[in-house]
Design an enzyme around this catalytic site. Structure first.
Site, mmCIF file in Angstrom:
data_model
loop_
_atom_site.group_PDB
_atom_site.id
_atom_site.type_symbol
_atom_site.label_atom_id
_atom_site.label_comp_id
_atom_site.label_asym_id
_atom_site.label_seq_id
_atom_site.Cartn_x
_atom_site.Cartn_y
_atom_site.Cartn_z
ATOM 1 C CD GLU A 14 -14.459 -17.888 -13.171
ATOM 2 O OE1 GLU A 14 -13.328 -17.770 -13.287
ATOM 3 O OE2 GLU A 14 -15.224 -17.673 -11.888
ATOM 4 C CG HIS A 48 -9.661 -23.485 -7.432
ATOM 5 N ND1 HIS A 48 -9.514 -24.005 -8.588
ATOM 6 C CD2 HIS A 48 -10.193 -22.412 -7.831
ATOM 7 C CE1 HIS A 48 -9.686 -23.430 -9.495
ATOM 8 N NE2 HIS A 48 -10.198 -22.234 -9.497
ATOM 9 N NE ARG A 59 -14.349 -22.352 -7.537
ATOM 10 C CZ ARG A 59 -13.663 -21.124 -7.693
ATOM 11 N NH1 ARG A 59 -13.331 -20.507 -6.624
ATOM 12 N NH2 ARG A 59 -13.647 -20.675 -8.768
ATOM 13 C CG HIS A 89 -9.464 -21.085 -4.093
ATOM 14 N ND1 HIS A 89 -8.344 -20.314 -4.850
ATOM 15 C CD2 HIS A 89 -10.568 -20.422 -4.771
ATOM 16 C CE1 HIS A 89 -8.676 -19.515 -5.704
ATOM 17 N NE2 HIS A 89 -9.938 -19.270 -5.840
ATOM 18 N NE ARG A 115 -15.246 -17.922 -3.486
ATOM 19 C CZ ARG A 115 -14.509 -17.604 -4.542
ATOM 20 N NH1 ARG A 115 -14.598 -16.399 -5.386
ATOM 21 N NH2 ARG A 115 -13.425 -18.089 -4.802
HETATM 22 P P1 FAD Z 1 -7.028 -9.612 0.081
HETATM 23 O O1 FAD Z 1 -7.104 -9.241 -1.276
HETATM 24 O O2 FAD Z 1 -6.444 -10.792 0.622
HETATM 25 O O3 FAD Z 1 -6.421 -8.353 0.943
HETATM 26 C C1 FAD Z 1 -6.028 -8.795 2.396
HETATM 27 C C2 FAD Z 1 -5.095 -7.692 2.847
HETATM 28 O O4 FAD Z 1 -4.865 -7.465 4.263
HETATM 29 C C3 FAD Z 1 -3.718 -7.841 2.424
HETATM 30 O O5 FAD Z 1 -3.162 -6.332 1.852
HETATM 31 C C4 FAD Z 1 -2.793 -8.318 3.417
HETATM 32 O O6 FAD Z 1 -1.489 -7.986 3.699
HETATM 33 C C5 FAD Z 1 -3.510 -7.436 4.474
HETATM 34 N N1 FAD Z 1 -3.411 -8.091 6.122
HETATM 35 C C6 FAD Z 1 -3.686 -9.333 6.309
HETATM 36 N N2 FAD Z 1 -3.699 -9.474 7.668
HETATM 37 C C7 FAD Z 1 -3.067 -8.420 7.996
HETATM 38 C C8 FAD Z 1 -2.468 -7.854 9.406
HETATM 39 N N3 FAD Z 1 -2.760 -8.769 10.543
HETATM 40 N N4 FAD Z 1 -2.001 -6.746 9.367
HETATM 41 C C9 FAD Z 1 -1.991 -5.949 8.280
HETATM 42 N N5 FAD Z 1 -2.526 -6.273 7.061
HETATM 43 C C10 FAD Z 1 -2.843 -7.385 6.893
HETATM 44 N N6 FAD Z 1 -12.050 -14.070 -6.364
HETATM 45 C C11 FAD Z 1 -12.823 -13.719 -7.409
HETATM 46 O O7 FAD Z 1 -14.106 -13.094 -7.419
HETATM 47 N N7 FAD Z 1 -12.500 -13.895 -8.851
HETATM 48 C C12 FAD Z 1 -11.383 -14.556 -9.079
HETATM 49 O O8 FAD Z 1 -10.994 -14.768 -10.041
HETATM 50 C C13 FAD Z 1 -10.629 -14.947 -7.863
HETATM 51 N N8 FAD Z 1 -9.533 -15.754 -8.318
HETATM 52 C C14 FAD Z 1 -8.533 -16.333 -7.131
HETATM 53 C C15 FAD Z 1 -7.381 -16.504 -7.557
HETATM 54 C C16 FAD Z 1 -6.275 -16.842 -6.360
HETATM 55 C C17 FAD Z 1 -5.096 -17.350 -6.753
HETATM 56 C C18 FAD Z 1 -6.876 -16.643 -5.029
HETATM 57 C C19 FAD Z 1 -5.920 -16.740 -4.064
HETATM 58 C C20 FAD Z 1 -7.999 -15.986 -4.956
HETATM 59 C C21 FAD Z 1 -8.817 -15.654 -5.908
HETATM 60 N N9 FAD Z 1 -9.948 -15.208 -5.700
HETATM 61 C C22 FAD Z 1 -10.785 -14.726 -6.635
HETATM 62 C C23 FAD Z 1 -10.428 -14.839 -4.328
HETATM 63 C C24 FAD Z 1 -10.365 -13.174 -4.238
HETATM 64 O O9 FAD Z 1 -9.125 -12.917 -4.831
HETATM 65 C C25 FAD Z 1 -10.426 -12.820 -2.742
HETATM 66 O O10 FAD Z 1 -11.136 -13.301 -2.020
HETATM 67 C C26 FAD Z 1 -10.349 -11.307 -2.702
HETATM 68 O O11 FAD Z 1 -9.307 -10.936 -3.507
HETATM 69 C C27 FAD Z 1 -10.148 -11.006 -1.136
HETATM 70 O O12 FAD Z 1 -9.968 -9.553 -1.188
HETATM 71 P P2 FAD Z 1 -9.920 -8.742 0.136
HETATM 72 O O13 FAD Z 1 -9.752 -7.292 -0.116
HETATM 73 O O14 FAD Z 1 -10.903 -9.228 1.181
HETATM 74 O O15 FAD Z 1 -8.626 -9.811 0.936
HETATM 75 C C1 SIN Z 2 -10.359 -18.949 -10.819
HETATM 76 O O1 SIN Z 2 -10.017 -17.925 -11.726
HETATM 77 O O2 SIN Z 2 -10.584 -20.045 -10.855
HETATM 78 C C2 SIN Z 2 -10.822 -18.439 -9.395
HETATM 79 C C3 SIN Z 2 -12.079 -17.635 -9.416
HETATM 80 C C4 SIN Z 2 -12.502 -17.542 -8.160
HETATM 81 O O3 SIN Z 2 -11.881 -17.945 -7.158
HETATM 82 O O4 SIN Z 2 -13.772 -16.845 -7.696
#
Ligand code: FAD
Ligand code: SIN
Length: 528
Positions: free
Chosen positions: A112, A240, A286, A347, A382
């Protein structure tokens, strides 16, 4: 109704689930999550998890790439710790049942932007779902963990709720738990806990166009800000470069791994343009690619650019990216042969609740990990696939820290229940959807990829009106998820606009037309 637990985790993405599994061996854990448990940014992650898994790679190289992307604002000690603990976390996931793509008996490592080497561990192009499913399966099987789905965390409880006015950040604020709206029963529960953990993810929904699902409304950052925790670096919003441009696709992500596999970006005149902007071409970090696309769109008056894989082997393309290819097909596009229309979209939030590398916030009894937090790993930008890595490493470290006796807060029975006196269900609910739409458009138009003092001032004036109207409504109305999300999004917009106004320079993801260069005097976090 009151509930007492040892550990209260808000959020069920990678950070919350991973931490719950660590803590469940030491006490009763409640996971509160506002939708169905799997709904999270994690579940949609595509590219993968950055980790040094190949003998030819090195921690030093991953650290260097992270620091370069971070444009001077990473905390190097944090970067070194998180990078060094990456391989352990991959191993832990695999032992827990996650299956990643392999080639010739070893992990297949993707490439990437901004990475010197191929180091992205992935499950085809649906890595997040694999991580979420495997963690959630183990959580459901653990009798010490209770998952409260469709429960929305409204507010962190501090001494403010005991009658003491807490009007600014200070060192003695304590978190006793959270008020939580049980959406099915339409009642507010008082959760009292020894330690409360914010794992509520990001805030992409504050922008009109985003790759994030609807849950990403910045609730954790907004709650922490209202509780007077320190919040850092909110100006650094990552856009993104390649979200699908289609009226029905609500900005479905086309992974950076697709460019890693060799895809070209071309404008609607058929010209490849990335080499005009950066010698790394399509594999530049990016922020550079997103700004280049934004410039192309403005320069030519086009609505989108095209991502082209037609020069690659079509079977391999469909093999490597089965989920993306299937989604494109739903919209009548062949990923392997058609030009895929793409635009940038909000993103990832690099800023958040300020913590150390163990997830400790400035409030006693409150930890934060995952996208809601700002540990210092990402700095001003990031590096791709570093966020799942951060969520996994920091959640395990935070679980160790949260178990220490001095992290625990005694259950405080003097905490009052939620006060809904004087509220009713007014009939002007159109305000909520209208103000949410307007806020997202203001943020997209004035606080997006390219900013200026003039645009930020305009955004501040507009959001002030939305704030006043919404607060007035909130004082009279019974709490609902949609109303509280709107309040939170307005708080996030405020934090982004104020942080962006304070940073009168261009660094990493924050680009100001009236301050195009960096300034050494601003080589520090923006703390609100
Ligand atoms: P999340 O996985 O977003 O979980 C948050 C949780 O909190 C959810 O369950 C939500 O419902 C809950 N929540 C929120 N507010 C409340 C509330 N008020 N009360 C109760 N529950 C609540 N990162 C990478 O490293 N690699 C990748 O390939 C990548 N691809 C991505 C692709 C996409 C389409 C997206 C959107 C993001 C991507 N990212 C990637 C970023 C990464 O997915 C996120 O930063 C990471 O998963 C965040 O994890 P988290 O547990 O902090 O939050
Ligand atoms: C992607 O697959 O392009 C997302 C990767 C990331 O957000 O880190």
């Amino acid at each position: 109704m009151r509930k007492h637990v040892d550990y209260l985790i808000l959020g069920s993405g990678a950070a919350g689930l991973s931490m719950a599994l660590e803590l469940a061996q030491h006490g009763r854990v409640a996971i509160v999550t506002k939708s169905q448990a799997s709904e999270s940014n994690t579940n949609y992650a595509q590219g993968g998890i950055a980790a040094v898994m190949d003998a030819a790679d090195s921690f030093e190289s991953h650290v260097r790439d992270t620091l370069i992307a971070g444009a001077g604002l990473c905390r190097e000690d944090v970067v070194r710790t998180i990078v060094a603990e990456g391989p352990e976390q991959i191993d832990r996931l695999q032992k827990g049942g996650a299956r990643f793509t392999e080639q010739n008996g070893a992990l297949h490592l993707g490439r990437e932007g901004g990475h010197e080497r191929s180091r992205i561990v992935h499950a085809a192009d649906a890595t997040g779902r694999e991580v979420e499913d495997s963690l959630l399966g183990r959580v459901h099987a653990d009798s010490n963990i209770t998952v409260y789905d469709y429960h929305f965390a409204l507010e962190l409880i501090t001494q403010h709720h005991l009658g003491e006015k807490v009007t600014r950040s200070r060192n003695d604020i304590t978190c006793f738990g959270a008020y939580v709206l049980d959406e099915r029963e339409d009642r507010v529960l008082t959760f009292l806990s020894g330690v409360t953990i914010l794992a509520t993810g990001g805030a992409g929904q504050v922008y009109l166009h985003t790759t994030n699902p609807g849950i990403a409304t910045g609730d954790g950052m907004a709650m922490a800000y209202r509780a007077k925790a320190r919040v850092a670096n909110m100006e650094f919003v990552q856009f993104h470069p390649t979200a699908l441009y289609h009226p029905e696709a609500s900005r479905f992500l086309i992974s950076e791994a697709v460019r890693g596999a060799g895809a070209h970006l071309v404008n609607l005149d058929g010209q490849r343009f990335m080499s005009e902007y950066d010698e790394r071409g399509e594999l530049a970090p990016r922020d550079i690619v997103a700004r280049a696309i934004d410039d192309q769109l403005k320069r030519h008056g086009h609505t989108h650019v095209l991502l082209s894989l037609a020069h690659l082997h079509s079977d391999e393309v469909r093999d490597h990216f089965p989920m993306i290819a299937a989604t494109c097909e739903q919209f009548g596009l062949d990923l392997a042969t058609d030009g895929i229309p793409v635009v940038p979209a909000a993103h990832y939030m690099c800023g958040g609740v300020k913590t150390d590398v163990n997830g400790q916030t400035s409030i006693r009894g409150l930890f934060a990990c995952g996208e809601v937090a700002c540990t210092g790993l990402h700095g001003a930008n990031r590096l791709a696939s570093n966020s799942l890595l951060e969520a996994l490493v920091v959640s395990v470290r935070a679980a160790v820290a949260a178990r220490q006796p001095d992290s625990q807060v005694p259950i405080n029975d003097r905490v009052p229940d939620w006060d809904a006196e004087g509220t009713s269900l007014p009939d002007e609910w159109i305000l909520v959807s209208h103000n949410r739409d307007e806020l997202r458009r203001v943020m997209w138009d004035y606080v997006g990829i390219v900013r200026s003092t003039h645009r930020l001032d305009r955004a501040r004036r507009r959001t002030r009106v939305l704030y006043e109207e919404t607060e007035d409504f909130f004082r009279k109305a019974r709490v609902t998820r949609s109303l509280c999300e709107l309040r939170n999004l307005i708080a996030i917009a405020y934090l982004i606009i104020e942080s962006a106004s304070l940073r009168q320079e261009s660094r990493g993801l924050h680009y100001m037309t009236d301050f195009p260069g960096t300034r050494d005097a601003l080589l520090h976090d923006t703390i609100i």
